[in-house]
Design a protein around this motif. Structure first.
Motif, PDB file in Angstrom:
ATOM      1  N   ASP A  55       1.228  -1.075   0.054  1.00 25.50           N
ATOM      2  CA  ASP A  55       0.060  -0.108  -0.222  1.00 25.50           C
ATOM      3  C   ASP A  55       1.072   0.887   0.371  1.00 25.50           C
ATOM      4  N   LEU A  56       1.151   1.695  -1.133  1.00 23.40           N
ATOM      5  CA  LEU A  56       1.891   3.362  -1.728  1.00 23.40           C
ATOM      6  C   LEU A  56       1.656   3.954  -0.503  1.00 23.40           C
ATOM      7  N   GLU A  57       0.266   4.301  -0.489  1.00 21.18           N
ATOM      8  CA  GLU A  57       0.179   5.520   0.407  1.00 21.18           C
ATOM      9  C   GLU A  57       0.344   5.606   1.491  1.00 21.18           C
ATOM     10  N   ARG A  58      -0.040   4.304   2.236  1.00 22.05           N
ATOM     11  CA  ARG A  58       0.551   4.247   3.838  1.00 22.05           C
ATOM     12  C   ARG A  58       2.375   4.279   3.795  1.00 22.05           C
ATOM     13  N   VAL A  59       3.212   3.294   2.755  1.00 19.32           N
ATOM     14  CA  VAL A  59       4.190   3.843   3.290  1.00 19.32           C
ATOM     15  C   VAL A  59       4.525   4.877   3.149  1.00 19.32           C
ATOM     16  N   GLN A  60       4.230   6.287   2.300  1.00 22.60           N
ATOM     17  CA  GLN A  60       4.446   6.982   1.950  1.00 22.60           C
ATOM     18  C   GLN A  60       4.292   7.761   3.130  1.00 22.60           C
ATOM     19  N   ALA A  61       3.303   7.392   3.796  1.00 22.46           N
ATOM     20  CA  ALA A  61       2.541   8.573   5.058  1.00 22.46           C
ATOM     21  C   ALA A  61       3.866   8.313   6.282  1.00 22.46           C
ATOM     22  N   TRP A  62       4.295   6.941   6.302  1.00 23.45           N
ATOM     23  CA  TRP A  62       4.732   6.201   7.388  1.00 23.45           C
ATOM     24  C   TRP A  62       6.252   7.083   7.391  1.00 23.45           C
ATOM     25  N   LEU A  63       6.944   7.316   5.211  1.00 21.75           N
ATOM     26  CA  LEU A  63       7.656   7.796   5.334  1.00 21.75           C
ATOM     27  C   LEU A  63       8.325   8.929   6.285  1.00 21.75           C
ATOM     28  N   ASP A  64       6.582   9.795   5.491  1.00 20.04           N
ATOM     29  CA  ASP A  64       7.195  11.491   5.870  1.00 20.04           C
ATOM     30  C   ASP A  64       7.002  11.743   7.350  1.00 20.04           C
ATOM     31  N   HIS A  65       6.467  10.294   8.238  1.00 22.55           N
ATOM     32  CA  HIS A  65       6.490  10.529   9.685  1.00 22.55           C
ATOM     33  C   HIS A  65       7.810  10.427  10.077  1.00 22.55           C
ATOM     34  N   GLY A  66       9.065   9.894   9.193  1.00 26.08           N
ATOM     35  CA  GLY A  66      10.395   9.575   9.497  1.00 26.08           C
ATOM     36  C   GLY A  66      11.050   7.888   9.491  1.00 26.08           C
ATOM     37  N   ALA A  67      10.016   7.025   9.281  1.00 26.32           N
ATOM     38  CA  ALA A  67      10.525   5.417   9.353  1.00 26.32           C
ATOM     39  C   ALA A  67      11.507   5.354   8.482  1.00 26.32           C
ATOM     40  N   GLN A  68      12.178   4.561   9.023  1.00 25.96           N
ATOM     41  CA  GLN A  68      13.144   4.205   7.845  1.00 25.96           C
ATOM     42  C   GLN A  68      13.693   2.861   7.259  1.00 25.96           C
ATOM     43  N   PRO A  69      13.504   2.478   6.091  1.00 24.05           N
ATOM     44  CA  PRO A  69      12.861   1.963   5.148  1.00 24.05           C
ATOM     45  C   PRO A  69      14.958   0.587   5.531  1.00 24.05           C
ATOM     46  N   THR A  70      14.290  -0.225   6.007  1.00 21.57           N
ATOM     47  CA  THR A  70      15.986  -1.542   5.640  1.00 21.57           C
ATOM     48  C   THR A  70      16.068  -1.792   4.477  1.00 21.57           C
ATOM     49  N   ASP A  71      17.248  -1.946   4.512  1.00 22.34           N
ATOM     50  CA  ASP A  71      17.952  -2.022   2.964  1.00 22.34           C
ATOM     51  C   ASP A  71      17.149  -2.707   1.382  1.00 22.34           C
ATOM     52  N   ARG A  72      16.481  -4.200   2.621  1.00 24.99           N
ATOM     53  CA  ARG A  72      15.698  -5.025   1.540  1.00 24.99           C
ATOM     54  C   ARG A  72      14.874  -4.102   0.816  1.00 24.99           C
ATOM     55  N   VAL A  73      13.645  -3.510   1.942  1.00 25.39           N
ATOM     56  CA  VAL A  73      12.388  -2.557   1.465  1.00 25.39           C
ATOM     57  C   VAL A  73      12.949  -1.576   0.904  1.00 25.39           C
ATOM     58  N   ARG A  74      13.702  -1.277   0.861  1.00 24.10           N
ATOM     59  CA  ARG A  74      14.346   0.256   0.220  1.00 24.10           C
ATOM     60  C   ARG A  74      14.284   0.007  -1.281  1.00 24.10           C
ATOM     61  N   ARG A  75      15.196  -1.721  -1.344  1.00 19.98           N
ATOM     62  CA  ARG A  75      15.225  -1.883  -2.857  1.00 19.98           C
ATOM     63  C   ARG A  75      13.307  -1.491  -3.339  1.00 19.98           C
ATOM     64  N   MET A  76      12.897  -2.840  -2.787  1.00 20.91           N
ATOM     65  CA  MET A  76      11.276  -2.895  -3.306  1.00 20.91           C
ATOM     66  C   MET A  76      11.145  -1.704  -3.352  1.00 20.91           C
ATOM     67  N   LEU A  77      10.987  -0.269  -2.220  1.00 20.17           N
ATOM     68  CA  LEU A  77      10.259   0.335  -2.407  1.00 20.17           C
ATOM     69  C   LEU A  77      11.188   1.396  -4.022  1.00 20.17           C
ATOM     70  N   GLU A  78      11.983   1.048  -4.597  1.00 28.35           N
ATOM     71  CA  GLU A  78      12.817   1.886  -5.386  1.00 28.35           C
ATOM     72  C   GLU A  78      12.930   1.117  -6.964  1.00 28.35           C
ATOM     73  N   ALA A  79      12.164   0.179  -6.632  1.00 27.81           N
ATOM     74  CA  ALA A  79      11.673  -1.138  -7.520  1.00 27.81           C
ATOM     75  C   ALA A  79      10.172  -0.064  -7.970  1.00 27.81           C
ATOM     76  N   ALA A  80       9.213   0.029  -6.855  1.00 29.66           N
ATOM     77  CA  ALA A  80       8.286   0.566  -7.042  1.00 29.66           C
ATOM     78  C   ALA A  80       8.047   2.221  -7.098  1.00 29.66           C
ATOM     79  N   GLY A  81       9.156   2.638  -7.698  1.00 28.75           N
ATOM     80  CA  GLY A  81       9.176   4.110  -7.610  1.00 28.75           C
ATOM     81  C   GLY A  81       8.733   5.072  -6.756  1.00 28.75           C
TER      82      GLY A  81
END
Length: 119
Positions: A55-81
């Motif tokens: 759910d990219l909207e919720r992921v973006q909301a957590w990133l805006d609140h300062g959550a840090q993705p782990t390396d593997r999740v960061r790669r998935m988010l980069e692939a998703a744009g």
């Protein structure tokens, strides 16, 4: 509270299945989390659309609140744009080990001796 977006393992032995969750970094890997953001099934082929669901909207909301993705999740988010790609560089990973360097030096010395002998 240090927030992370990370993978929580589920599934049975030798059949991994992961949930992408927003959790406090002090909690255990499969422990308490605040929100489930998606799933990741590594057993599916890489080109399958069901391999990673988020759910990219919720992921973006957590990133805006300062959550840090782990390396593997960061790669998935980069692939998703959702995140821009970061340059990864590990110059030490590609260098040969000590034994391989010694063999290369020995080979070079032997080739130099052969070249001197011909001259």
């Amino acid at each position: 509270m240090a927030m992370k977006i990370r993978l929580a393992r589920g599934g049975s032995k030798k059949r991994p299945f992961y949930s992408i969750v927003a959790a406090d970094s002090r909690m255990p890997r499969d422990g308490r989390f605040l929100e489930k953001l998606g799933t990741y099934n590594p057993l599916l082929p890489k080109d399958s659309e069901h391999r990673v669901k988020m759910d990219l909207e919720r992921v973006q909301a957590w990133l805006d609140h300062g959550a840090q993705p782990t390396d593997r999740v960061r790669r998935m988010l980069e692939a998703a744009g959702a995140l821009e790609k970061t340059k990864r560089d590990n110059p030490n990973k590609g260098t040969p080990g000590k034994k391989a360097q010694e063999r290369a030096e020995a080979r070079a010395a032997k080739a130099a001796e052969a070249a001197d002998a011909e001259s």
